[in-house]
Design a protein around this motif. Structure first.
Motif, PDB file in Angstrom:
ATOM      1  N   ASP A 136      21.944 -65.995  30.599  1.00 48.04           N
ATOM      2  CA  ASP A 136      21.122 -64.852  31.002  1.00 48.04           C
ATOM      3  C   ASP A 136      20.645 -64.129  29.740  1.00 48.04           C
ATOM      4  N   PRO A 137      19.364 -64.179  29.414  1.00 54.26           N
ATOM      5  CA  PRO A 137      18.877 -63.581  28.163  1.00 54.26           C
ATOM      6  C   PRO A 137      18.926 -62.066  28.155  1.00 54.26           C
ATOM      7  N   ASP A 138      19.182 -61.455  29.318  1.00 51.90           N
ATOM      8  CA  ASP A 138      19.270 -60.003  29.396  1.00 51.90           C
ATOM      9  C   ASP A 138      20.704 -59.494  29.343  1.00 51.90           C
ATOM     10  N   ARG A 139      21.658 -60.419  29.157  1.00 54.72           N
ATOM     11  CA  ARG A 139      23.072 -60.005  29.076  1.00 54.72           C
ATOM     12  C   ARG A 139      23.720 -60.715  27.884  1.00 54.72           C
ATOM     13  N   LEU A 140      23.507 -60.133  26.719  1.00 58.09           N
ATOM     14  CA  LEU A 140      24.039 -60.692  25.478  1.00 58.09           C
ATOM     15  C   LEU A 140      24.955 -59.686  24.790  1.00 58.09           C
ATOM     16  N   ALA A 141      25.935 -60.205  24.085  1.00 60.96           N
ATOM     17  CA  ALA A 141      26.843 -59.379  23.287  1.00 60.96           C
ATOM     18  C   ALA A 141      26.934 -59.960  21.889  1.00 60.96           C
ATOM     19  N   LEU A 142      27.209 -59.100  20.920  1.00 55.71           N
ATOM     20  CA  LEU A 142      27.420 -59.514  19.535  1.00 55.71           C
ATOM     21  C   LEU A 142      28.864 -59.218  19.145  1.00 55.71           C
ATOM     22  N   ILE A 143      29.518 -60.181  18.511  1.00 54.51           N
ATOM     23  CA  ILE A 143      30.834 -59.958  17.911  1.00 54.51           C
ATOM     24  C   ILE A 143      30.787 -60.479  16.481  1.00 54.51           C
ATOM     25  N   THR A 174      10.796 -57.610  19.696  1.00 53.18           N
ATOM     26  CA  THR A 174      12.061 -57.047  20.198  1.00 53.18           C
ATOM     27  C   THR A 174      13.221 -57.820  19.580  1.00 53.18           C
ATOM     28  N   PRO A 175      13.647 -57.447  18.378  1.00 54.15           N
ATOM     29  CA  PRO A 175      14.623 -58.254  17.633  1.00 54.15           C
ATOM     30  C   PRO A 175      15.985 -58.380  18.299  1.00 54.15           C
ATOM     31  N   LEU A 176      16.393 -57.399  19.102  1.00 56.67           N
ATOM     32  CA  LEU A 176      17.706 -57.464  19.748  1.00 56.67           C
ATOM     33  C   LEU A 176      17.567 -57.491  21.266  1.00 56.67           C
ATOM     34  N   HIS A 177      16.554 -58.182  21.746  1.00 57.02           N
ATOM     35  CA  HIS A 177      16.325 -58.243  23.191  1.00 57.02           C
ATOM     36  C   HIS A 177      17.556 -58.781  23.919  1.00 57.02           C
ATOM     37  N   GLY A 178      17.989 -58.059  24.935  1.00 63.65           N
ATOM     38  CA  GLY A 178      19.098 -58.506  25.759  1.00 63.65           C
ATOM     39  C   GLY A 178      20.466 -58.099  25.268  1.00 63.65           C
ATOM     40  N   VAL A 179      20.586 -57.542  24.063  1.00 62.20           N
ATOM     41  CA  VAL A 179      21.903 -57.161  23.535  1.00 62.20           C
ATOM     42  C   VAL A 179      22.372 -55.894  24.238  1.00 62.20           C
ATOM     43  N   ARG A 180      23.504 -55.997  24.919  1.00 63.84           N
ATOM     44  CA  ARG A 180      24.043 -54.876  25.690  1.00 63.84           C
ATOM     45  C   ARG A 180      25.245 -54.221  25.032  1.00 63.84           C
ATOM     46  N   VAL A 181      25.869 -54.893  24.088  1.00 68.26           N
ATOM     47  CA  VAL A 181      27.047 -54.331  23.431  1.00 68.26           C
ATOM     48  C   VAL A 181      27.246 -55.047  22.097  1.00 68.26           C
ATOM     49  N   ALA A 182      27.782 -54.315  21.125  1.00 69.69           N
ATOM     50  CA  ALA A 182      28.076 -54.881  19.803  1.00 69.69           C
ATOM     51  C   ALA A 182      29.521 -54.550  19.443  1.00 69.69           C
ATOM     52  N   ILE A 183      30.253 -55.568  18.996  1.00 71.67           N
ATOM     53  CA  ILE A 183      31.671 -55.421  18.666  1.00 71.67           C
ATOM     54  C   ILE A 183      31.895 -55.905  17.242  1.00 71.67           C
ATOM     55  N   THR A 184      32.577 -55.095  16.450  1.00 69.97           N
ATOM     56  CA  THR A 184      32.848 -55.479  15.063  1.00 69.97           C
ATOM     57  C   THR A 184      34.349 -55.437  14.802  1.00 69.97           C
ATOM     58  N   MET A 185      34.835 -56.494  14.196  1.00 70.07           N
ATOM     59  CA  MET A 185      36.243 -56.598  13.828  1.00 70.07           C
ATOM     60  C   MET A 185      36.367 -56.416  12.320  1.00 70.07           C
ATOM     61  N   ARG A 270      41.796 -59.572  21.632  1.00 77.84           N
ATOM     62  CA  ARG A 270      41.027 -60.401  22.554  1.00 77.84           C
ATOM     63  C   ARG A 270      40.972 -59.757  23.943  1.00 77.84           C
ATOM     64  N   ALA A 271      42.081 -59.164  24.367  1.00 71.77           N
ATOM     65  CA  ALA A 271      42.106 -58.493  25.665  1.00 71.77           C
ATOM     66  C   ALA A 271      41.202 -57.264  25.663  1.00 71.77           C
ATOM     67  N   ARG A 272      41.211 -56.528  24.569  1.00 69.73           N
ATOM     68  CA  ARG A 272      40.372 -55.336  24.469  1.00 69.73           C
ATOM     69  C   ARG A 272      38.887 -55.704  24.539  1.00 69.73           C
ATOM     70  N   ILE A 273      38.530 -56.795  23.892  1.00 68.21           N
ATOM     71  CA  ILE A 273      37.134 -57.231  23.901  1.00 68.21           C
ATOM     72  C   ILE A 273      36.683 -57.603  25.306  1.00 68.21           C
ATOM     73  N   LEU A 274      37.551 -58.223  26.079  1.00 65.04           N
ATOM     74  CA  LEU A 274      37.193 -58.555  27.453  1.00 65.04           C
ATOM     75  C   LEU A 274      36.897 -57.304  28.270  1.00 65.04           C
ATOM     76  N   VAL A 275      37.630 -56.240  28.034  1.00 65.79           N
ATOM     77  CA  VAL A 275      37.376 -54.971  28.731  1.00 65.79           C
ATOM     78  C   VAL A 275      36.016 -54.418  28.334  1.00 65.79           C
ATOM     79  N   TRP A 276      35.704 -54.442  27.040  1.00 64.59           N
ATOM     80  CA  TRP A 276      34.410 -53.930  26.579  1.00 64.59           C
ATOM     81  C   TRP A 276      33.260 -54.735  27.171  1.00 64.59           C
ATOM     82  N   LEU A 277      33.419 -56.032  27.240  1.00 65.35           N
ATOM     83  CA  LEU A 277      32.359 -56.870  27.804  1.00 65.35           C
ATOM     84  C   LEU A 277      32.168 -56.591  29.295  1.00 65.35           C
ATOM     85  N   GLU A 278      33.265 -56.457  30.007  1.00 64.47           N
ATOM     86  CA  GLU A 278      33.163 -56.160  31.436  1.00 64.47           C
ATOM     87  C   GLU A 278      32.444 -54.827  31.655  1.00 64.47           C
TER      88      GLU A 278
END
Length: 285
Positions: A136-143, A174-185, A270-278
């Motif tokens: 789904d191009p409208d539901r993307l995440a960055l890690i 639209t360089p970040l089209h579809g990005v809904r969340v960004a996560i940095t470790m 890993r568990a925390r990231i799943l919560v953020w994605l949800e």
């Protein structure tokens, strides 16, 4: 011996100075179209799909640290696939012909491929994913981990300015089209990072896990960055996990006394990231 050591230090410092000048001015950074950047990455992007899905699924774009792909990306990928997300593993170093030694001696020493330049990979990967019917191009995440986190923050900062990384010419609409969340470790936030936090796009939630004992990408530099963002009206969700080092979630990390693997903390991350994605995708269908 002392003279040789002094000469070696001078050569390293000269290399750093030349690299800094070239990257800051842009004269050493290759400029490519979005299509050419996508072609550069095409054979170095691994797309893994979850089993048993009935339609296009959200996808998580994963950006490795300066040392290149490691087992840590596979560990996170396994959990993400089980949760029903597609995983997009990007080998930015391999795409540029940078092997393990070159990664450690060039990218990790900031002699090559700063986050500002690598940020061009993100719109290119998004462009590649547009041709994947299972995603789904409208539901993307960055890690992003470490250098990858630096890259994510740079891409967000450019997007907040209404543009992509300057290495992309002409600029995509639209360089970040579809990005809904960004996560940095444990991202790198010190010099030569250019993002100052005040220009992050408020529409993309940013989460970060920092490590208290991190001496490679010190947490205090990111704290200053995130506080500036908060003062500018773009709050960043970040936590500093006590007692942990840089790359605490990397089971096959390099033999570096500054890095200690912590299996329990890795599992919590890993568990925390799943919560953020949800949370990010729950209202996206």
């Amino acid at each position: 011996m002392i003279r040789r050591a002094g000469l070696g230090l001078a050569i390293v410092l000269t290399g750093l100075a030349v690299s800094a000048s070239g990257n800051l001015t842009g004269w050493t950074v290759p400029t490519r179209s979005l299509e050419a950047q996508a072609d550069l990455l095409r054979d170095h992007v691994e797309i893994r799909l979850p089993t048993g899905t009935g339609g296009p699924v959200p996808a998580v774009i994963m950006l490795h640290g300066c040392g290149g792909l490691r087992q840590v990306q596979q560990a996170y990928a396994d959990d993400l696939l089980e949760a029903g997300y597609a995983v997009v593993i990007v080998d930015s170093n391999g795409a540029r012909g940078i092997g393990r030694l070159g990664s450690m001696m060039q990218v990790c020493l900031a002699l090559r491929l700063w986050g500002q330049e690598r940020a061009a990979d993100i719109p290119a990967v998004i462009d590649l994913l547009a041709a994947e019917p299972a995603i789904d191009p409208d539901r993307l995440a960055l890690i992003g981990w470490s250098h990858g986190g630096w890259t994510v923050l740079e891409a967000l900062d450019f997007a907040g300015e209404g543009r992509a990384a300057p290495a992309l010419q002409p600029q995509p609409d639209t360089p970040l089209h579809g990005v809904r969340v960004a996560i940095t470790m444990y991202p790198y936030c010190g010099f030569p990072a250019r993002a100052d936090g005040r220009g992050f796009p408020p529409a993309v939630p940013i989460h970060a896990i920092l490590a208290e004992r991190d001496v490679i990408a010190p947490a205090d530099a990111c704290e200053r960055l995130f506080r500036r963002a908060d003062a500018a009206g773009v709050p960043i969700d970040y936590t500093i996990w006590p007692g942990l080092t840089h790359a605490f979630d990397e089971p096959d990390g390099p033999p570096d006394p500054r890095i200690e693997y912590n299996a329990g903390a890795a599992q919590r991350a890993r568990a925390r990231i799943l919560v953020w994605l949800e949370d990010a995708f729950s209202d996206q269908g």
